[in-house]
Design a protein around this motif. Structure first.
Motif, PDB file in Angstrom:
ATOM      1  N   ASP A 101      16.977  35.727  15.698  1.00 25.02           N
ATOM      2  CA  ASP A 101      16.506  34.538  14.985  1.00 25.02           C
ATOM      3  C   ASP A 101      15.800  33.569  15.921  1.00 25.02           C
ATOM      4  O   ASP A 101      16.304  33.261  17.004  1.00 25.02           O
TER       5      ASP A 101
ATOM      6  N   VAL B 182      12.017  36.971  15.140  1.00 19.80           N
ATOM      7  CA  VAL B 182      11.460  36.353  13.935  1.00 19.80           C
ATOM      8  C   VAL B 182      11.404  34.845  14.118  1.00 19.80           C
ATOM      9  O   VAL B 182      12.179  34.279  14.890  1.00 19.80           O
ATOM     10  N   ASP B 183      10.478  34.225  13.397  1.00 24.09           N
ATOM     11  CA  ASP B 183      10.179  32.808  13.636  1.00 24.09           C
ATOM     12  C   ASP B 183      10.958  31.883  12.709  1.00 24.09           C
ATOM     13  O   ASP B 183      10.464  30.833  12.295  1.00 24.09           O
TER      14      ASP B 183
ATOM     15  N   SER C 295      17.321  33.981   9.976  1.00 24.81           N
ATOM     16  CA  SER C 295      17.523  34.929   8.881  1.00 24.81           C
ATOM     17  C   SER C 295      18.677  34.513   7.963  1.00 24.81           C
ATOM     18  O   SER C 295      18.637  34.749   6.753  1.00 24.81           O
TER      19      SER C 295
ATOM     20  N   ILE D 168      10.400  37.428   5.875  1.00 26.49           N
ATOM     21  CA  ILE D 168      10.551  36.482   6.982  1.00 26.49           C
ATOM     22  C   ILE D 168       9.458  36.748   8.026  1.00 26.49           C
ATOM     23  O   ILE D 168       9.177  37.899   8.361  1.00 26.49           O
TER      24      ILE D 168
ATOM     25  N   PHE E 219       7.435  37.114  11.546  1.00 25.35           N
ATOM     26  CA  PHE E 219       7.699  37.392  12.956  1.00 25.35           C
ATOM     27  C   PHE E 219       7.093  36.274  13.797  1.00 25.35           C
ATOM     28  O   PHE E 219       6.096  35.664  13.430  1.00 25.35           O
ATOM     29  N   THR E 220       7.702  36.009  14.935  1.00 29.13           N
ATOM     30  CA  THR E 220       7.144  35.046  15.882  1.00 29.13           C
ATOM     31  C   THR E 220       5.806  35.580  16.397  1.00 29.13           C
ATOM     32  O   THR E 220       5.629  36.791  16.555  1.00 29.13           O
TER      33      THR E 220
ATOM     34  N   THR F 130       5.074  41.292  17.135  1.00 28.42           N
ATOM     35  CA  THR F 130       4.799  42.647  16.644  1.00 28.42           C
ATOM     36  C   THR F 130       4.021  43.446  17.695  1.00 28.42           C
ATOM     37  O   THR F 130       4.280  44.636  17.892  1.00 28.42           O
TER      38      THR F 130
ATOM     39  N   ILE G 253      14.532  44.006   8.114  1.00 25.53           N
ATOM     40  CA  ILE G 253      13.342  43.326   8.646  1.00 25.53           C
ATOM     41  C   ILE G 253      12.571  44.241   9.595  1.00 25.53           C
ATOM     42  O   ILE G 253      11.342  44.355   9.508  1.00 25.53           O
TER      43      ILE G 253
ATOM     44  N   SER H 125       8.768  46.209   8.843  1.00 22.81           N
ATOM     45  CA  SER H 125       7.627  45.952   9.727  1.00 22.81           C
ATOM     46  C   SER H 125       7.156  47.218  10.438  1.00 22.81           C
ATOM     47  O   SER H 125       6.120  47.208  11.107  1.00 22.81           O
TER      48      SER H 125
END
Length: 243
Positions: free
Chosen positions: A10, A14-15, A18, A72, A74-75, A79, A108, A112
């Motif tokens: 978290d 991911v940005d 969650s 949600i 991703f930062t 990726t 998640i 992706s």
């Protein structure tokens, strides 16, 4: 010798968070005060078990929960970073140590197409019961006075490194990426050649800055490099692999 990449999830991979993102699956996208006010400091996992119980009572299907979690974001740059890691599994190992739960993270990453980048996920076990309600349990019990009751990330990292060593796997360098206060404890087991990478503007960066210059703070043994996007982490990883 391989490189080890250790990620929080978290506000790192991911940005967002969650555990709070899941509230979007409720019709009103909010919790009643009776659930909100049941949180006790250091007992977030028990709180999330009650949250998911409430969501189940509102007859929100497991499929609906999953579809919301898969949205949600991703930062930035994450990726690309994870794609690079997945393409270099011969020289890079990657684990996630998170206070989220198994289902959220698996959903998640699978959605992706990045699940293959991560070798192991250490987090709180979650599953749906016969009524279709998600139940969340603590990852483990521990005696660390600095961490939440459900998870000491240092203990997890030390055990992972020990198990790898027993199998003849040693890491020339470990990178630890995180953002929160519970990411400080695992930095104490890093070595001088390792790198701790706190996200800029978040709690871990501030905590490390406070410790800088203090004797025997443990975390100072590892080099500290703050980051704001996965691109910066990728640059450090590439440079390390070429050195």
């Amino acid at each position: 010798m391989k490189t080890l990449m250790v990620f929080d999830f978290d506000h790192t991979v991911v940005d967002d968070n969650s555990d709070t993102w899941v509230i979007r699956c409720l019709p009103g996208q909010t919790l009643p005060d009776s659930v909100k006010n049941s949180y006790r400091k250091g007992h977030w996992t028990e709180f999330m078990d009650r949250v998911m119980g409430y969501i189940g009572e509102q007859e929100v299907s497991p499929e609906r929960v999953r579809s919301v979690m898969e949205t949600i974001p991703f930062t930035a740059g994450m990726t690309e970073l994870l794609t690079f890691i997945s393409e270099h599994k011969g020289s890079v190992d990657c684990i996630v140590i998170s206070d989220s739960n198994t289902l959220f993270i698996e959903w998640i990453l699978q959605a992706s197409g990045l699940r293959g980048a991560v070798d192991r996920v250490y987090t709180n076990p979650a599953e749906f019961n016969q009524r279709g309600h998600m139940e969340v349990r603590c990852h483990h019990s521990h005696g660390c006075q600095h961490c939440p009751v459900n998870l000491c990330k240092r203990q997890v990292l030390e055990q992972f490194l020990s198990e790898q060593s027993d199998q003849g796997v040693e890491y020339r360098r470990t990178f630890y990426m995180g953002d929160g206060g519970n990411d400080l404890c695992p930095t104490y087991c890093l070595r001088g050649q390792d790198v701790v990478m706190p996200r800029k503007g978040y709690s871990l960066e501030k905590l490390l800055a406070k410790l800088e210059g203090q004797e025997d703070n443990g975390a100072s043994r590892a080099k500290v490099i703050a980051w704001s996007s996965g691109d910066e982490i990728l640059q450090e990883l590439k440079a390390s692999m070429q050195s």
